[in-house]
Design an enzyme around this catalytic site. Structure first.
Site, PDB file in Angstrom:
ATOM      1  N   THR A 117     -11.144  48.437  32.345  1.00 13.16           N
ATOM      2  CA  THR A 117     -11.166  47.097  31.753  1.00 13.16           C
ATOM      3  C   THR A 117     -11.932  46.088  32.595  1.00 13.16           C
ATOM      4  O   THR A 117     -11.975  46.203  33.835  1.00 13.16           O
ATOM      5  CB  THR A 117      -9.709  46.585  31.577  1.00 13.16           C
ATOM      6  OG1 THR A 117      -9.740  45.194  31.248  1.00 13.16           O
ATOM      7  CG2 THR A 117      -8.891  46.731  32.849  1.00 13.16           C
ATOM      8  N   TYR A 142      -1.588  44.226  35.049  1.00  9.92           N
ATOM      9  CA  TYR A 142      -2.363  45.099  34.146  1.00  9.92           C
ATOM     10  C   TYR A 142      -3.687  45.490  34.806  1.00  9.92           C
ATOM     11  O   TYR A 142      -4.029  46.680  34.897  1.00  9.92           O
ATOM     12  CB  TYR A 142      -2.608  44.382  32.807  1.00  9.92           C
ATOM     13  CG  TYR A 142      -3.637  45.084  31.946  1.00  9.92           C
ATOM     14  CD1 TYR A 142      -3.398  46.350  31.413  1.00  9.92           C
ATOM     15  CD2 TYR A 142      -4.872  44.480  31.662  1.00  9.92           C
ATOM     16  CE1 TYR A 142      -4.348  47.002  30.630  1.00  9.92           C
ATOM     17  CE2 TYR A 142      -5.820  45.114  30.889  1.00  9.92           C
ATOM     18  CZ  TYR A 142      -5.558  46.371  30.373  1.00  9.92           C
ATOM     19  OH  TYR A 142      -6.512  47.009  29.601  1.00  9.92           O
TER      20      TYR A 142
HETATM   21  N1  LIG Z   1      -8.400  46.483  23.194  1.00 15.43           N
HETATM   22  C1  LIG Z   1      -9.121  45.961  24.172  1.00 15.43           C
HETATM   23  O1  LIG Z   1      -9.778  44.928  23.996  1.00 15.43           O
HETATM   24  C2  LIG Z   1      -9.173  46.649  25.516  1.00 15.43           C
HETATM   25  C3  LIG Z   1      -9.913  46.056  26.538  1.00 15.43           C
HETATM   26  C4  LIG Z   1      -9.988  46.700  27.772  1.00 15.43           C
HETATM   27  C5  LIG Z   1      -9.355  47.928  27.959  1.00 15.43           C
HETATM   28  N2  LIG Z   1      -8.623  48.462  26.957  1.00 15.43           N
HETATM   29  C6  LIG Z   1      -7.965  49.773  27.193  1.00 15.43           C
HETATM   30  O2  LIG Z   1      -8.234  50.637  26.103  1.00 15.43           O
HETATM   31  C7  LIG Z   1      -7.151  51.547  25.912  1.00 15.43           C
HETATM   32  C8  LIG Z   1      -6.771  51.580  24.455  1.00 15.43           C
HETATM   33  O3  LIG Z   1      -6.425  50.272  24.034  1.00 15.43           O
HETATM   34  P1  LIG Z   1      -6.127  49.930  22.497  1.00 15.43           P
HETATM   35  O4  LIG Z   1      -6.624  48.549  22.258  1.00 15.43           O
HETATM   36  O5  LIG Z   1      -6.612  51.023  21.624  1.00 15.43           O
HETATM   37  O6  LIG Z   1      -4.536  49.871  22.530  1.00 15.43           O
HETATM   38  P2  LIG Z   1      -3.434  50.567  21.592  1.00 15.43           P
HETATM   39  O7  LIG Z   1      -2.123  50.010  22.000  1.00 15.43           O
HETATM   40  O8  LIG Z   1      -3.833  50.469  20.165  1.00 15.43           O
HETATM   41  O9  LIG Z   1      -3.539  52.101  22.040  1.00 15.43           O
HETATM   42  C9  LIG Z   1      -2.843  52.644  23.142  1.00 15.43           C
HETATM   43  C10 LIG Z   1      -2.259  53.979  22.695  1.00 15.43           C
HETATM   44  O10 LIG Z   1      -1.660  54.636  23.813  1.00 15.43           O
HETATM   45  C11 LIG Z   1      -0.386  55.129  23.429  1.00 15.43           C
HETATM   46  N3  LIG Z   1       0.423  55.197  24.655  1.00 15.43           N
HETATM   47  C12 LIG Z   1       0.801  54.177  25.456  1.00 15.43           C
HETATM   48  N4  LIG Z   1       1.509  54.635  26.509  1.00 15.43           N
HETATM   49  C13 LIG Z   1       1.584  55.984  26.366  1.00 15.43           C
HETATM   50  C14 LIG Z   1       2.176  57.020  27.127  1.00 15.43           C
HETATM   51  N5  LIG Z   1       2.873  56.754  28.241  1.00 15.43           N
HETATM   52  N6  LIG Z   1       2.055  58.299  26.691  1.00 15.43           N
HETATM   53  C15 LIG Z   1       1.370  58.580  25.562  1.00 15.43           C
HETATM   54  N7  LIG Z   1       0.780  57.633  24.789  1.00 15.43           N
HETATM   55  C16 LIG Z   1       0.891  56.348  25.194  1.00 15.43           C
HETATM   56  C17 LIG Z   1       0.125  54.159  22.395  1.00 15.43           C
HETATM   57  O11 LIG Z   1       1.125  54.690  21.542  1.00 15.43           O
HETATM   58  C18 LIG Z   1      -1.166  53.829  21.643  1.00 15.43           C
HETATM   59  O12 LIG Z   1      -1.407  54.760  20.591  1.00 15.43           O
HETATM   60  C19 LIG Z   1      -6.055  51.094  26.874  1.00 15.43           C
HETATM   61  O13 LIG Z   1      -6.086  51.936  28.010  1.00 15.43           O
HETATM   62  C20 LIG Z   1      -6.448  49.684  27.251  1.00 15.43           C
HETATM   63  O14 LIG Z   1      -5.998  49.338  28.527  1.00 15.43           O
HETATM   64  C21 LIG Z   1      -8.514  47.863  25.739  1.00 15.43           C
END
Ligand SMILES: NC(=O)c1ccc[n+]([C@@H]2O[C@H](COP(=O)([O-])OP(=O)(O)OC[C@H]3O[C@@H](n4cnc5c(N)ncnc54)[C@H](O)[C@@H]3O)[C@@H](O)[C@H]2O)c1
Length: 328
Positions: A117, A142
């Site tokens: 991130t 985070y």
């Molecule tokens: N959305 C953004 O703008 C953004 C920006 C920077 C980084 N990220 C990173 O991208 C990744 C995905 O984000 P997203 O927006 O799709 O979020 P999201 O919440 O839609 O997806 C996260 C997924 O991980 C699963 N999960 C969480 N903890 C878990 C565990 N312990 N075991 C198994 N599954 C688990 C959740 O059920 C979910 O399906 C994350 O790592 C997040 O930190 C997202």
């Protein structure tokens, strides 16, 4: 080739799983469904319900499914919540990467693409775009949980056991071009998601935090990347590792940003609505401007953005939100 996509029931993971299937990869989604949705998992993917902190189960899945590489999305990502419950973030995000890395070593799986991130960088660089080697200074647990995860991957890679790509996303938004997938988490806190929810009437208003930043219109500037362009980056990164590419890390954004006001006006334009916007004080920890320098990604992985257009991002998100009703 078979890829394990942890967090593949979530927003970015499910888009990437679809993209991998289009390119004829086999996909196993591994997710504990805390914020993910079973319905988001593509039909052609195998689904395993499990937690990334369950190392024994990971070893079993990696071995029995004969996985060639992992794309690790699974994490908690609510910055505010991370300041209130930091241990949950270190446990889920950092320990999750630790157990995945140990499981990969035990199962002989050598490649991992990791969701990192822009929060690694804090607010140190605001007057130019951010390059990969700029100082890391997370402002919250985070961001620290992700920085520590990158360190685990780097140290393991340095011993020769694995290769990894850390992809540092800036602001991810939008929905699929065909309108069949998008942000399903109702309380996701991203600006474009909140804005289109206001546009379709799922929220009464949108709150705008801070109008006195040193930017042209006084509101914060962010680099918004279309979720499908980001899915393409994962495809390139996993192919790069499978071909023997060395461990690496990349900033993922377009290299230009938009202010909060510009985003709000664009959502109003594409939706033809005029929802109320409530102007409030700045939130602590918000940098004035965060924009990625993505030239490394373009030069080294050959990435070519196809959807670097704020109107398209907002229109896709709006069309998805109009027809989507949450169901797990
Ligand atoms: N959305 C953004 O703008 C953004 C920006 C920077 C980084 N990220 C990173 O991208 C990744 C995905 O984000 P997203 O927006 O799709 O979020 P999201 O919440 O839609 O997806 C996260 C997924 O991980 C699963 N999960 C969480 N903890 C878990 C565990 N312990 N075991 C198994 N599954 C688990 C959740 O059920 C979910 O399906 C994350 O790592 C997040 O930190 C997202």
């Amino acid at each position: 080739m078979k890829i394990l996509v942890t967090g593949g029931a979530g927003y970015i993971g499910s888009h990437t799983a679809n993209r991998l299937l289009q390119e004829n990869f086999e996909v196993v989604v591994y997710d504990n469904l805390t914020t993910g949705f079973r319905a988001a998992v593509p039909e052609k993917a195998t689904f395993v319900e499990g937690d990334v902190r369950d190392e024994a189960k990971l070893v079993e899945v990696l071995k029995s499914q004969k996985i060639d590489a992992v794309i690790h999305f699974a994490a908690k990502l609510n910055v505010k919540e991370s300041t209130e419950k930091p241990l949950e973030y270190y446990e889920n995000n950092t320990s999750g990467v630790l157990s995945m890395t140990k499981a990969m070593k035990a199962a002989g799986v050598k490649h991992i693409v990791f969701s990192s991130t822009a929060a690694l960088f804090g607010d140190k660089v605001q007057d130019r775009s951010i390059v990969e080697d700029d100082a890391k200074a997370p402002l919250n647990p985070y961001g620290h949980s992700k920085l520590m995860s990158e360190q685990i991957l780097k140290d393991t890679s340095d011993t020769g056991g694995i290769s990894y790509c850390a992809l540092r996303y800036f602001n991810v938004a939008g929905a699929s071009d065909d309108g069949n997938n998008g942000q399903r988490t109702a309380d996701a806190f991203h600006l474009i998601h909140l804005g289109v929810q206001a546009a379709v009437g799922k929220r009464k208003q949108l709150q705008l935090f801070g109008t006195d930043y040193p930017t042209p219109d006084g509101t914060c500037i962010r680099d918004y990347i279309h979720v499908e362009d980001l899915a393409d980056i994962h495809l390139l990164a996993v192919k790069y590792l499978l071909k023997g590419g060395a461990s690496n890390y990349f900033n993922c954004g377009y290299g230009f940003g938009y202010s909060v006001r510009e985003v709000i006006n664009t959502i109003k334009k594409v939706s033809g609505t005029d929802f109320p916007v409530i102007e409030s004080e700045r939130r602590p920890g918000d940098a004035a401007s965060l924009v990625a320098d993505s030239s490394k990604l373009k030069n080294q992985l050959g990435w070519q953005p196809k959807r670097a257009n704020l109107e398209l991002i907002c229109r896709n998100a709006y069309e998805w939100e109009k027809k989507y009703n949450e169901s797990r």
